[in-house]
Design an enzyme around this catalytic site. Structure first.
Site, mmCIF file in Angstrom:
data_model
loop_
_atom_site.group_PDB
_atom_site.id
_atom_site.type_symbol
_atom_site.label_atom_id
_atom_site.label_comp_id
_atom_site.label_asym_id
_atom_site.label_seq_id
_atom_site.Cartn_x
_atom_site.Cartn_y
_atom_site.Cartn_z
ATOM 1 N N ASP A 156 1.045 -1.276 0.097
ATOM 2 C CA ASP A 156 0.100 -0.007 -0.051
ATOM 3 C C ASP A 156 0.970 1.122 -0.142
ATOM 4 O O ASP A 156 2.126 1.217 -0.037
ATOM 5 C CB ASP A 156 -0.942 0.079 1.153
ATOM 6 C CG ASP A 156 -2.504 0.478 0.917
ATOM 7 O OD1 ASP A 156 -2.602 1.578 0.088
ATOM 8 O OD2 ASP A 156 -3.294 0.171 1.659
ATOM 9 N N ASP A 211 -10.217 3.638 -3.654
ATOM 10 C CA ASP A 211 -10.828 2.382 -3.047
ATOM 11 C C ASP A 211 -12.245 2.259 -3.613
ATOM 12 O O ASP A 211 -13.114 3.431 -3.566
ATOM 13 C CB ASP A 211 -10.634 2.634 -1.490
ATOM 14 C CG ASP A 211 -9.580 2.236 -0.921
ATOM 15 O OD1 ASP A 211 -8.633 2.090 -1.586
ATOM 16 O OD2 ASP A 211 -9.523 2.214 0.257
HETATM 17 C C1 GLA Z 1 -5.964 1.423 1.708
HETATM 18 C C2 GLA Z 1 -6.075 0.300 0.107
HETATM 19 C C3 GLA Z 1 -7.245 -0.820 0.744
HETATM 20 C C4 GLA Z 1 -6.925 -1.518 1.932
HETATM 21 C C5 GLA Z 1 -6.760 -0.496 2.920
HETATM 22 C C6 GLA Z 1 -6.163 -1.129 4.329
HETATM 23 O O1 GLA Z 1 -7.156 2.141 1.896
HETATM 24 O O2 GLA Z 1 -6.335 0.773 -0.836
HETATM 25 O O3 GLA Z 1 -7.420 -1.481 -0.265
HETATM 26 O O4 GLA Z 1 -5.818 -2.268 1.800
HETATM 27 O O5 GLA Z 1 -5.786 0.691 2.748
HETATM 28 O O6 GLA Z 1 -6.003 -0.433 5.495
#
Ligand code: GLA
Length: 401
Positions: A156, A211
């Protein structure tokens, strides 16, 4: 495909490196993983930080027996929140309360079900949920993952401040390769630095957007004012135009599936799944696969749609026409056929017509048409095909001359 334990394949990669000037050995090693888009399950969309070894084990049990493994789902991935601290030597330590048997035992359990095991970290100082991340510990963490038996790493981009994305992801990619264990590398940089332009050979898949949320469409700010949640259709829209950057070993990732999480209707989830196949997207289910309805299971295990996603040509589809709320998307397949989506984004039933010229066939051609959701051959048609499409729905076709 294995490389480290298989001398012949390593030899082939070395020979290919000599034959393909400008392509590094690391690039070829990286691309030799994930020749088709990875398929599996990830804990985040449904469970967020509520992860534990019991959850992962019961999910692996279900995937192994409910038809998903048979349909191609392979990687069981724990997302954020498994980490607790670092020990005196800087080694990453898992949350002992949630994972009392340790990560190695959990990886062994997942492997014993004939599945592969994945984990999550972050290129910054902390993960998005505030757990310890990998900045400055890349090689140490990669070695730990390899010792544990990790097959897939999602990485990430929170708390990275001024870090350069290409440097950060190259460092972890090289660290993973140097362990000698084949570990698929899933880059989760949200498309901020346009990874499709530079990440081939660094990652096997790269997120292209923020997301996904369990909505058919729309986007907006999160409750804390941060930008932005994105609905499914809006994510699809953002993939059009970057299709040429995807191919075997390196995929655009429009984020994990929301199918079965309750925010969309079943036809909308069918559209979601069809589009992910059209986009040659990784198919990481994100629902509670232990308790899904038969309808949701049927969507996630539709082998004809999955075959489009996994087509070995690896050619990502794109939009070939847009007329208000009515869209046509198409993708070339390795047998010379085309996968086609007739998409009605609107709120009333409408007729959608695709001509063979729109999908790069001559119009005089007679081609067989099959409905991939009805599992029905519709016959041979000359010049094109036309049908009525329900609101917020797709008809997904395979057209074969
Ligand atoms: C980010 C990522 C998500 C998930 C969260 C976890 O938002 O884009 O897919 O992995 O972190 O905290």
């Amino acid at each position: 495909m294995k490389f480290s334990s298989n001398g012949k394949i390593l030899l082939l990669i070395c020979a290919a490196a000599l034959l393909l000037p400008g392509t590094s050995l690391a690039q070829l090693q990286r691309d030799s993983l994930a020749q088709t888009p990875p398929m599996g399950w990830n804990s985040w969309n449904k469970f967020q930080c509520n992860v534990s070894e019991d959850l992962i084990k019961s999910v692996a049990d279900s995937i192994a027996t409910n038809g998903m493994k048979d349909a191609g789902y392979e990687y069981v991935v724990i997302d954020d929140c498994w980490q607790m601290s670092r020990d005196d030597n800087g080694n990453i330590v898992a949350d002992a309360k949630q994972f009392p048997s340790g990560i190695k035992a959990l990886a062994d359990y997942v492997h014993s079900k004939g599945l592969k095991f994945g984990m999550y970290s972050d290129a910054g100082t902390k993960t998005c949920a505030g757990r310890p991340a990998s900045q400055g510990h890349e090689y140490q963490d990669a070695l730990q993952y390899a010792r544990w038996g990790v097959d897939y790493l999602k990485y990430d981009w929170c708390h990275t401040e001024t870090r350069n994305a290409e440097e950060a992801y190259s460092t972890m990619s090289n660290a993973l390769l140097s362990t000698g264990r084949p570990i698929v590398f899933s880059m989760c940089e949200w498309g901020t630095a346009k990874p499709w332009l530079w990440a081939k050979g660094i990652g096997n898949l790269w997120r292209t957007t923020g997301d996904i949320t369990d909505h058919f469409e729309g986007r907006g700010k999160w409750p804390d004012g941060n930008c932005c949640w994105v609905g499914m259709v809006d994510i699809v829209e953002m993939q059009n135009g970057i299709e040429t950057y995807a191919g075997p070993g390196h995929w655009n990732d429009p984020d994990m599936l929301e199918v079965g999480n309750g925010g969309m209707t079943n036809p909308e989830y069918q559209a979601h799944f069809s589009f992910w196949a059209m986009l040659a997207a990784p198919l990481m289910s994100g629902n509670d696969v232990r308790s899904m309805t038969p309808e949701i299971k049927e969507i996630l295990t539709n082998k004809e749609v999955i075959a489009v996603d996994q087509d070995k040509l690896g050619r990502q589809g794109h939009r070939v026409s847009k007329n208000g709320d009515l869209e046509i998307w198409a993708r070339s397949l390795s047998d010379g056929g085309r996968a086609v989506i007739l998409f009605n984004r609107g709120t009333s039933e409408s007729e959608i017509s695709v001509t063979w010229e729109q999908i790069t066939y001559p119009n005089h051609l007679s081609a067989k048409v099959r409905d991939l959701w009805a599992h029905k051959d519709l016959g041979a048609f000359q010049g094109g095909y036309s049908t009525r499409v329900a609101p917020h729905s797709v008809i997904m076709l395979k057209v074969l001359p």
